[in-house]
Scaffold this motif. Structure first.
Motif, PDB file in Angstrom:
ATOM      1  N   UNK A 103      35.368  -6.344  61.202  1.00 41.67           N
ATOM      2  CA  UNK A 103      35.321  -5.261  62.495  1.00 41.67           C
ATOM      3  C   UNK A 103      34.833  -4.127  62.038  1.00 41.67           C
ATOM      4  N   UNK A 104      33.949  -4.050  61.118  1.00 39.52           N
ATOM      5  CA  UNK A 104      33.042  -3.109  60.883  1.00 39.52           C
ATOM      6  C   UNK A 104      31.350  -3.712  60.167  1.00 39.52           C
ATOM      7  N   UNK A 158      46.966   5.450  51.155  1.00 40.31           N
ATOM      8  CA  UNK A 158      46.136   6.348  51.685  1.00 40.31           C
ATOM      9  C   UNK A 158      45.677   7.313  51.162  1.00 40.31           C
ATOM     10  N   UNK A 159      46.650   8.355  51.170  1.00 43.63           N
ATOM     11  CA  UNK A 159      46.101   9.480  50.629  1.00 43.63           C
ATOM     12  C   UNK A 159      45.447   9.823  49.314  1.00 43.63           C
ATOM     13  N   UNK A 160      46.002   8.999  48.616  1.00 39.01           N
ATOM     14  CA  UNK A 160      45.024   8.653  46.673  1.00 39.01           C
ATOM     15  C   UNK A 160      43.972   8.114  46.870  1.00 39.01           C
ATOM     16  N   UNK A 161      43.550   7.292  47.862  1.00 34.62           N
ATOM     17  CA  UNK A 161      41.866   6.569  48.015  1.00 34.62           C
ATOM     18  C   UNK A 161      40.754   7.664  48.812  1.00 34.62           C
ATOM     19  N   UNK A 173      32.290   6.242  51.804  1.00 37.44           N
ATOM     20  CA  UNK A 173      32.664   5.223  52.266  1.00 37.44           C
ATOM     21  C   UNK A 173      33.631   4.787  52.453  1.00 37.44           C
ATOM     22  N   UNK A 174      34.552   4.219  51.340  1.00 40.98           N
ATOM     23  CA  UNK A 174      35.552   3.331  51.395  1.00 40.98           C
ATOM     24  C   UNK A 174      36.671   4.189  52.383  1.00 40.98           C
ATOM     25  N   UNK A 175      36.531   5.430  51.872  1.00 41.17           N
ATOM     26  CA  UNK A 175      38.128   6.584  53.230  1.00 41.17           C
ATOM     27  C   UNK A 175      37.661   5.636  54.870  1.00 41.17           C
ATOM     28  N   UNK A 176      36.592   6.352  55.266  1.00 41.20           N
ATOM     29  CA  UNK A 176      35.886   6.178  56.455  1.00 41.20           C
ATOM     30  C   UNK A 176      36.436   4.396  56.919  1.00 41.20           C
ATOM     31  N   UNK A 177      36.110   3.991  55.993  1.00 42.22           N
ATOM     32  CA  UNK A 177      36.152   2.137  56.985  1.00 42.22           C
ATOM     33  C   UNK A 177      37.774   2.149  56.915  1.00 42.22           C
ATOM     34  N   UNK A 178      39.010   2.523  55.793  1.00 47.64           N
ATOM     35  CA  UNK A 178      40.391   2.344  55.642  1.00 47.64           C
ATOM     36  C   UNK A 178      40.391   2.630  56.815  1.00 47.64           C
ATOM     37  N   UNK A 180      39.359   3.469  59.705  1.00 51.29           N
ATOM     38  CA  UNK A 180      38.788   2.428  60.926  1.00 51.29           C
ATOM     39  C   UNK A 180      39.898   1.655  61.098  1.00 51.29           C
ATOM     40  N   UNK A 181      40.471   1.114  59.244  1.00 51.89           N
ATOM     41  CA  UNK A 181      41.421  -0.314  59.761  1.00 51.89           C
ATOM     42  C   UNK A 181      42.147  -0.163  59.984  1.00 51.89           C
ATOM     43  N   UNK A 182      42.869   1.576  59.879  1.00 50.99           N
ATOM     44  CA  UNK A 182      44.222   1.506  60.094  1.00 50.99           C
ATOM     45  C   UNK A 182      44.352   1.917  61.834  1.00 50.99           C
ATOM     46  N   UNK A 183      43.365   2.807  62.533  1.00 47.35           N
ATOM     47  CA  UNK A 183      43.557   3.132  62.945  1.00 47.35           C
ATOM     48  C   UNK A 183      43.223   1.858  64.560  1.00 47.35           C
ATOM     49  N   UNK A 184      42.377   0.526  64.050  1.00 43.01           N
ATOM     50  CA  UNK A 184      42.684  -0.351  65.145  1.00 43.01           C
ATOM     51  C   UNK A 184      43.588  -0.988  64.807  1.00 43.01           C
ATOM     52  N   UNK A 185      44.346  -1.231  63.636  1.00 40.92           N
ATOM     53  CA  UNK A 185      45.326  -2.110  63.767  1.00 40.92           C
ATOM     54  C   UNK A 185      46.686  -1.803  63.922  1.00 40.92           C
TER      55      UNK A 185
END
Length: 193
Positions: A103-104, A158-161, A173-178, A180-185
Motif C-alpha cells: 500500500x506504500x 500510536x502515541x508511543x511510536x 519514517x515509521x510514524x508516517x507509514x503508520x 498512512x495505513x491508519x488513514x487508509x484503513x
C-alpha cells in the motif's frame, strides 16, 4: 553512481504493518501496532516494522508473510504451519492480509559514519521498501516471539511510536507509514481477508 559496485544497487525489501485492536478493553480506542527491535544493521537496536529483503523470485506479499513469521512467529491459520511451536502459538488469532499488494513504498538509505568524520557520502545500504498490511483478529493479545534478526518484539500504541521516533528509538519514517495505513484503513481502503 557507476553501477559497478554491488553495494550501491538498491535492494528490494518489504516491511509489514501489523494492526491489532484490543477488543477486550471496553475503554480502548487505540489499535496496537507490532514493532521489532532490529538485531542487525542497518539501524541495529532501533524499533521498526518487521521486514527484510525480498528473495529472488519471491513475490512481495509472500516475502511479507515469510518475514513476519521469521521475526515474530506470527502466521495465518490458512498458511501451511512451519513448525510445531507456531501451531500452538497461533491458536488464539488469525491474520487477515491486504492481498492487493503493497500500500506504500519508501527508501531507506544509510550513509555509514567513518572514523573521525561527521558523515560520509558513501552509501552503506539502500533499500526500496514495499509496505504491506495485515490485521490480526484476536480476542486477546497475540503471542509474539522475537526471532531471526529481531532481538525483541512488542505491541505499541500510536502515541508511543510517535514519541519514540522523535526520541530516536524508532526508525525514521515509521510514524508516517503508520499514519498512512491508519488513514487508509479507517476509510475502508485496506480491505483484508
Amino acid at each position: 553512481m557507476t553501477g559497478d559496485t554491488p553495494s550501491l544497487i538498491p535492494r528490494a525489501a518489504v516491511s509489514v504493518v501489523v494492526r491489532w485492536f484490543d477488543s477486550s478493553i471496553p475503554t480502548s480506542s487505540c489499535p496496537r501496532w507490532l514493532l521489532v527491535q532490529r538485531g542487525r544493521e542497518p539501524n541495529k537496536g532501533m524499533w521498526s516494522f518487521p521486514g527484510g529483503k525480498i528473495q529472488a523470485g519471491e513475490g512481495t506479499l509472500d516475502a511479507a508473510k515469510r518475514e513476519l513469521f521469521e521475526e515474530t512467529r506470527l502466521v495465518a491459520q490458512s498458511h501451511p504451519i512451519i513448525d510445531e511451536a507456531a501451531t500452538e502459538a497461533q491458536s488464539n488469532y488469525d491474520l487477515k492480509w491486504h492481498n492487493f499488494g503493497a500500500f506504500a513504498c519508501s527508501d531507506s538509505i544509510h550513509h555509514p559514519r567513518q572514523e573521525g568524520e561527521g558523515s560520509s557520502s558513501t552509501i552503506g545500504f539502500h533499500y526500496v521498501i514495499s509496505q504491506c498490511f495485515v490485521e490480526v483478529v484476536a480476542s486477546s493479545m497475540p503471542i509474539i516471539t522475537a526471532s531471526d534478526d529481531a532481538s525483541d518484539a512488542r505491541w505499541w500504541c500510536a502515541e508511543e511510536i510517535q514519541l519514540a521516533e522523535v526520541s530516536g528509538k524508532v526508525t525514521s519514517g515509521v510514524w508516517r507509514v503508520l499514519e498512512r495505513s491508519e488513514m487508509l484503513y479507517s476509510k475502508g481502503l485496506l480491505e483484508c481477508d
